[in-house]
Write an enzyme that holds these catalytic residues in place. Structure first.
Site, mmCIF file in Angstrom:
data_model
loop_
_atom_site.group_PDB
_atom_site.id
_atom_site.type_symbol
_atom_site.label_atom_id
_atom_site.label_comp_id
_atom_site.label_asym_id
_atom_site.label_seq_id
_atom_site.Cartn_x
_atom_site.Cartn_y
_atom_site.Cartn_z
ATOM 1 N N LYS A 59 -2.273 9.152 3.878
ATOM 2 C CA LYS A 59 -1.930 8.730 2.513
ATOM 3 C C LYS A 59 -2.223 9.858 1.533
ATOM 4 O O LYS A 59 -1.431 10.139 0.637
ATOM 5 C CB LYS A 59 -2.724 7.474 2.118
ATOM 6 N N GLN A 103 -9.573 1.090 1.332
ATOM 7 C CA GLN A 103 -9.061 0.977 2.695
ATOM 8 C C GLN A 103 -9.769 -0.168 3.430
ATOM 9 O O GLN A 103 -10.996 -0.221 3.470
ATOM 10 C CB GLN A 103 -9.266 2.315 3.441
ATOM 11 N N ASP A 126 -2.374 -1.767 -3.907
ATOM 12 C CA ASP A 126 -2.093 -2.494 -2.667
ATOM 13 C C ASP A 126 -1.579 -3.909 -2.962
ATOM 14 O O ASP A 126 -1.213 -4.639 -2.035
ATOM 15 C CB ASP A 126 -3.365 -2.590 -1.805
#
Ligand code: NDP
Length: 298
Positions: A59, A103, A126
């Site tokens: 990422k 994460q 997200d």
């Protein structure tokens, strides 16, 4: 002469993602030139899960290539929930930070829900904060989870309008299944959501013109479950050990079988995975624009 079976179109998610990332890089450069704004993404990695470390590295590299600034925050597995919440709070309050990604999975000592709830919804790239989930469910603008967003892009590029199509989503996680179903509904599909208690999954699949498989079980959806000509989006990422003793990644769909029946199918790897990263970068760009009150240029 034998008539060869029809093979599905293999949807090249890697190529679509590369195209979108290149286009995004141009828009990011224009944002810098015209508004002095460099979209900035803070990425939290807690603990030493090797798969998470690889995802975070990928990422970060993709963000840098698109001109997005990344602030990496790496914390040991022993970090406390209070420490993580305090650090998220600092990023929430920093106007130079446009997106925050934590994460998952987090170490068991930290409640993921508490951390997600603490994110500024405007920076939740997200799309997991309850406010963003609610906005999606209500058909309002907000940040949409990256993987389902990527699935919809691939579907629309493959099929054009999704209006009126019968879609089946297998899986109901907050990360993939539920938001995928919401996005399909928003695109005017007739949506069914299947899960581990669904009575006859094969029959549900056979009725569907679109199947999105987000199950987490290797090669679970079989060739004789899929209607001829259906479009199959395989979200799964499962590591399996082959008869040669080597590890490989397979999806939730038995690709070799389904490719002979479906109209189009995403491969694993090279299908949905690259789209997830491209959509994360797009979400970061869009969050930065919204925070500055700029029109989205898409
Ligand atoms: P979860 O484990 O959170 O959810 C799995 C879902 O599948 C659940 O809703 C579960 O049902 C359902 N399920 C499990 N077993 C069955 C079964 N036998 N029949 C029908 N449904 C079943 O996984 P995620 O949604 O997070 O991820 C799904 C897959 O996608 C994984 O392989 C993951 O690695 C991959 N993934 C890929 C990404 C990418 O970028 N390509 C990003 C994120 C995930 P129930 O709710 O009843 O338990």
């Amino acid at each position: 002469m034998a008539v060869s079976a029809r093979r599905a179109t293999v949807i090249d998610g890697k190529a679509v993602a590369a195209e979108r990332r290149a286009d995004l890089a141009k828009r990011v450069a224009a944002l810098k030139a015209d508004h002095g704004l460099t979209p900035t993404l803070a990425v939290f990695l807690v603990g030493d899960d090797p798969a998470s470390a690889i995802y975070v590295r990928n990422k970060g590299a993709a963000a840098a290539a698109a001109g997005i600034r990344v602030i990496d925050v790496k914390l040991p597995a022993t970090a406390s929930e209070a420490d993580l919440l305090a650090r998220v709070g600092v990023m929430n309050g920093d106007p130079a930070v446009n997106g925050i990604l934590v994460q998952l999975p987090l170490p068991k000592t930290i409640a993921a829900d508490a951390v997600i709830d603490a994110l500024d919804p405007a920076k939740d790239v997200d799309g997991l904060h309850p406010e963003n989930i609610g906005r999606l469910a209500a058909g309002r603008d907000g940040l949409v989870p990256c993987t389902p967003r990527g699935c919809l892009i691939l579907l629309e590029r493959t099929l054009g309008t999704l209006d009126g199509r019968r879609a089946l989503v297998v899986g109901r996680s907050n990360l993939v299944g539920r938001p995928a179903a919401q996005l399909l509904l928003r695109a005017n599909c007739t949506v069914t959501i299947a899960h581990s208690r669904t009575r006859d999954l094969a029959a549900e699949c056979r009725r569907a013109e679109i199947v999105v498989a987000a199950i987490g079980r290797s090669e679970f959806v079989r060739g004789d479950w899929v209607a001829p000509g259906a479009t199959v989006i395989d979200v799964g990422i499962n590591r399996v050990t082959g008869s040669d003793g080597k590890d490989r990644i397979v999806g939730d769909v038995a690709f070799a079988e389904v490719v002979e029946v479906a109209g189009a199918i995403t491969p694993v790897p090279g299908g949905v995975g690259p789209m997830t990263i491209a959509c994360l970068l797009e979400n970061t760009y869009e969050a930065a624009c919204r925070q500055r009150g700029l029109e989205l240029d898409q």
